[in-house]
Design a protein around this motif. Structure first.
Motif, PDB file in Angstrom:
ATOM      1  N   GLY A   9      30.009 -31.479 -65.824  1.00  4.30           N
ATOM      2  CA  GLY A   9      30.983 -31.591 -66.904  1.00  4.30           C
ATOM      3  C   GLY A   9      32.152 -32.502 -66.574  1.00  4.30           C
ATOM      4  O   GLY A   9      32.085 -33.330 -65.659  1.00  4.30           O
ATOM      5  N   PRO A  10      33.238 -32.335 -67.336  1.00  2.87           N
ATOM      6  CA  PRO A  10      34.341 -33.298 -67.335  1.00  2.87           C
ATOM      7  C   PRO A  10      34.986 -33.541 -65.979  1.00  2.87           C
ATOM      8  O   PRO A  10      35.174 -32.619 -65.194  1.00  2.87           O
ATOM      9  CB  PRO A  10      35.360 -32.697 -68.305  1.00  2.87           C
ATOM     10  CG  PRO A  10      34.820 -31.409 -68.768  1.00  2.87           C
ATOM     11  CD  PRO A  10      33.411 -31.271 -68.312  1.00  2.87           C
ATOM     12  N   ASN A  11      35.303 -34.798 -65.765  1.00  2.00           N
ATOM     13  CA  ASN A  11      36.058 -35.295 -64.604  1.00  2.00           C
ATOM     14  C   ASN A  11      35.249 -35.348 -63.312  1.00  2.00           C
ATOM     15  O   ASN A  11      35.752 -35.834 -62.296  1.00  2.00           O
ATOM     16  CB  ASN A  11      37.350 -34.479 -64.382  1.00  2.00           C
ATOM     17  CG  ASN A  11      38.254 -34.528 -65.596  1.00  2.00           C
ATOM     18  OD1 ASN A  11      38.605 -35.616 -66.041  1.00  2.00           O
ATOM     19  ND2 ASN A  11      38.606 -33.380 -66.155  1.00  2.00           N
ATOM     20  N   ILE A  22      40.641 -30.686 -52.380  1.00  2.00           N
ATOM     21  CA  ILE A  22      39.955 -29.553 -53.032  1.00  2.00           C
ATOM     22  C   ILE A  22      38.450 -29.817 -53.141  1.00  2.00           C
ATOM     23  O   ILE A  22      37.631 -28.932 -52.867  1.00  2.00           O
ATOM     24  CB  ILE A  22      40.538 -29.303 -54.443  1.00  2.00           C
ATOM     25  CG1 ILE A  22      42.000 -28.863 -54.333  1.00  2.00           C
ATOM     26  CG2 ILE A  22      39.710 -28.269 -55.214  1.00  2.00           C
ATOM     27  CD1 ILE A  22      42.707 -28.746 -55.661  1.00  2.00           C
ATOM     28  N   TYR A  23      38.099 -31.044 -53.539  1.00  2.00           N
ATOM     29  CA  TYR A  23      36.690 -31.324 -53.862  1.00  2.00           C
ATOM     30  C   TYR A  23      35.952 -32.139 -52.798  1.00  2.00           C
ATOM     31  O   TYR A  23      34.758 -32.380 -52.944  1.00  2.00           O
ATOM     32  CB  TYR A  23      36.604 -32.037 -55.221  1.00  2.00           C
ATOM     33  CG  TYR A  23      37.135 -31.199 -56.366  1.00  2.00           C
ATOM     34  CD1 TYR A  23      36.482 -30.024 -56.749  1.00  2.00           C
ATOM     35  CD2 TYR A  23      38.300 -31.549 -57.041  1.00  2.00           C
ATOM     36  CE1 TYR A  23      36.960 -29.235 -57.780  1.00  2.00           C
ATOM     37  CE2 TYR A  23      38.791 -30.776 -58.083  1.00  2.00           C
ATOM     38  CZ  TYR A  23      38.127 -29.619 -58.454  1.00  2.00           C
ATOM     39  OH  TYR A  23      38.604 -28.842 -59.469  1.00  2.00           O
ATOM     40  N   GLY A  24      36.667 -32.570 -51.738  1.00  2.00           N
ATOM     41  CA  GLY A  24      36.016 -33.346 -50.687  1.00  2.00           C
ATOM     42  C   GLY A  24      35.920 -34.823 -51.042  1.00  2.00           C
ATOM     43  O   GLY A  24      36.407 -35.267 -52.093  1.00  2.00           O
ATOM     44  N   PRO A  74      29.840 -26.822 -64.883  1.00  2.00           N
ATOM     45  CA  PRO A  74      30.458 -27.046 -66.190  1.00  2.00           C
ATOM     46  C   PRO A  74      31.905 -27.535 -66.090  1.00  2.00           C
ATOM     47  O   PRO A  74      32.543 -27.781 -67.109  1.00  2.00           O
ATOM     48  CB  PRO A  74      30.417 -25.659 -66.847  1.00  2.00           C
ATOM     49  CG  PRO A  74      29.715 -24.745 -65.880  1.00  2.00           C
ATOM     50  CD  PRO A  74      29.732 -25.393 -64.545  1.00  2.00           C
ATOM     51  N   ALA A  75      32.435 -27.629 -64.848  1.00  2.00           N
ATOM     52  CA  ALA A  75      33.820 -28.066 -64.619  1.00  2.00           C
ATOM     53  C   ALA A  75      34.768 -27.230 -65.489  1.00  2.00           C
ATOM     54  O   ALA A  75      34.580 -26.018 -65.591  1.00  2.00           O
ATOM     55  CB  ALA A  75      33.936 -29.571 -64.844  1.00  2.00           C
ATOM     56  N   ALA A  76      35.744 -27.853 -66.123  1.00  6.07           N
ATOM     57  CA  ALA A  76      36.739 -27.053 -66.856  1.00  6.07           C
ATOM     58  C   ALA A  76      36.140 -26.292 -68.044  1.00  6.07           C
ATOM     59  O   ALA A  76      36.698 -25.269 -68.465  1.00  6.07           O
ATOM     60  CB  ALA A  76      37.892 -27.945 -67.320  1.00  6.07           C
ATOM     61  N   THR A  78      33.861 -24.366 -67.926  1.00  8.74           N
ATOM     62  CA  THR A  78      33.600 -23.034 -67.369  1.00  8.74           C
ATOM     63  C   THR A  78      34.543 -21.988 -67.939  1.00  8.74           C
ATOM     64  O   THR A  78      34.161 -20.844 -68.184  1.00  8.74           O
ATOM     65  CB  THR A  78      33.851 -23.062 -65.833  1.00  8.74           C
ATOM     66  OG1 THR A  78      33.092 -24.112 -65.265  1.00  8.74           O
ATOM     67  CG2 THR A  78      33.526 -21.732 -65.183  1.00  8.74           C
ATOM     68  N   HIS A  79      35.797 -22.397 -68.089  1.00 11.35           N
ATOM     69  CA  HIS A  79      36.850 -21.420 -68.310  1.00 11.35           C
ATOM     70  C   HIS A  79      37.117 -21.114 -69.787  1.00 11.35           C
ATOM     71  O   HIS A  79      37.815 -20.158 -70.082  1.00 11.35           O
ATOM     72  CB  HIS A  79      38.133 -21.897 -67.617  1.00 11.35           C
ATOM     73  CG  HIS A  79      37.892 -22.343 -66.197  1.00 11.35           C
ATOM     74  ND1 HIS A  79      37.356 -21.481 -65.247  1.00 11.35           N
ATOM     75  CD2 HIS A  79      38.038 -23.551 -65.574  1.00 11.35           C
ATOM     76  CE1 HIS A  79      37.216 -22.150 -64.099  1.00 11.35           C
ATOM     77  NE2 HIS A  79      37.620 -23.397 -64.276  1.00 11.35           N
ATOM     78  N   TYR A  80      36.548 -21.936 -70.688  1.00 10.39           N
ATOM     79  CA  TYR A  80      36.882 -21.683 -72.104  1.00 10.39           C
ATOM     80  C   TYR A  80      35.795 -22.029 -73.113  1.00 10.39           C
ATOM     81  O   TYR A  80      35.950 -21.704 -74.294  1.00 10.39           O
ATOM     82  CB  TYR A  80      38.163 -22.436 -72.489  1.00 10.39           C
ATOM     83  CG  TYR A  80      38.017 -23.939 -72.460  1.00 10.39           C
ATOM     84  CD1 TYR A  80      38.268 -24.654 -71.301  1.00 10.39           C
ATOM     85  CD2 TYR A  80      37.592 -24.633 -73.597  1.00 10.39           C
ATOM     86  CE1 TYR A  80      38.109 -26.037 -71.275  1.00 10.39           C
ATOM     87  CE2 TYR A  80      37.435 -26.003 -73.568  1.00 10.39           C
ATOM     88  CZ  TYR A  80      37.695 -26.701 -72.404  1.00 10.39           C
ATOM     89  OH  TYR A  80      37.533 -28.061 -72.380  1.00 10.39           O
TER      90      TYR A  80
END
Ligand code: DQA
Length: 146
Positions: A9-11, A22-24, A74-76, A78-80
């Motif tokens: 997903g996004p970004n 954070i992501y390496g 799903p990146a962000a 995921t949360h909404y």
């Protein structure tokens, strides 16, 4: 030939330069290469990324229709995104596995990341193990039958 869809997903196209603490430092191309190298004979890796919710939902519908197992970050969303959740439920409902992968550990980050609206419908979740999470998901999806 079996296809494993690796949907991002996004970004996530910014992997490698986006918040490397954070992501390496690995890019999404590095992830693709590692997955292709690890895939057993007869397994094709089809890695995709989109910032667009509708596109991601379309790819999940494709997985349900073709029976291709899914590794999903799903990146962000995921949360909404209840729409992505519902699409993942369609895939799992078609008896096609969906493994949710997060590079970071959302539970150890900001409070809004503690909720995954997808976790309740996916086959399983791997989080906090860096990009190795994608490889662990592939190992599960391609394990020999018990
Ligand atoms: C992520 C975690 C999400 O909270 C974030 O929005 C992402 C990436 C991860 O892989 O750790 O974009 O899914």
């Amino acid at each position: 030939m079996t296809t494993v869809l690796v949907l991002n997903g996004p970004n996530l196209q910014r992997l490698g330069t986006r918040e490397p603490d954070i992501y390496g430092s690995e890019t999404l191309d590095d992830v693709r290469e590692a997955l292709v190298a690890a895939a057993p004979d007869g397994v094709r890796i089809d890695l995709r990324q989109t910032d667009d919710e509708a596109t991601l939902i379309g790819w999940l519908h494709e997985a349900a229709d073709t029976g291709s197992a899914v590794i999903l970050n799903p990146a962000a969303f995921t949360h909404y995104s209840y729409a992505v959740r519902d699409a993942a439920a369609i895939v799992v409902g078609a008896e096609v596995p969906v493994i949710e992968v997060h590079i970071s550990n959302p539970q150890a980050r900001e409070e809004f990341r503690h909720t995954s609206v997808l976790s309740g419908v996916v086959t399983g979740t791997i989080a906090g193990l860096g990009t190795n999470g994608y490889l662990l998901a592939l190992a599960h999806l391609t394990r020999p039958p018990a």
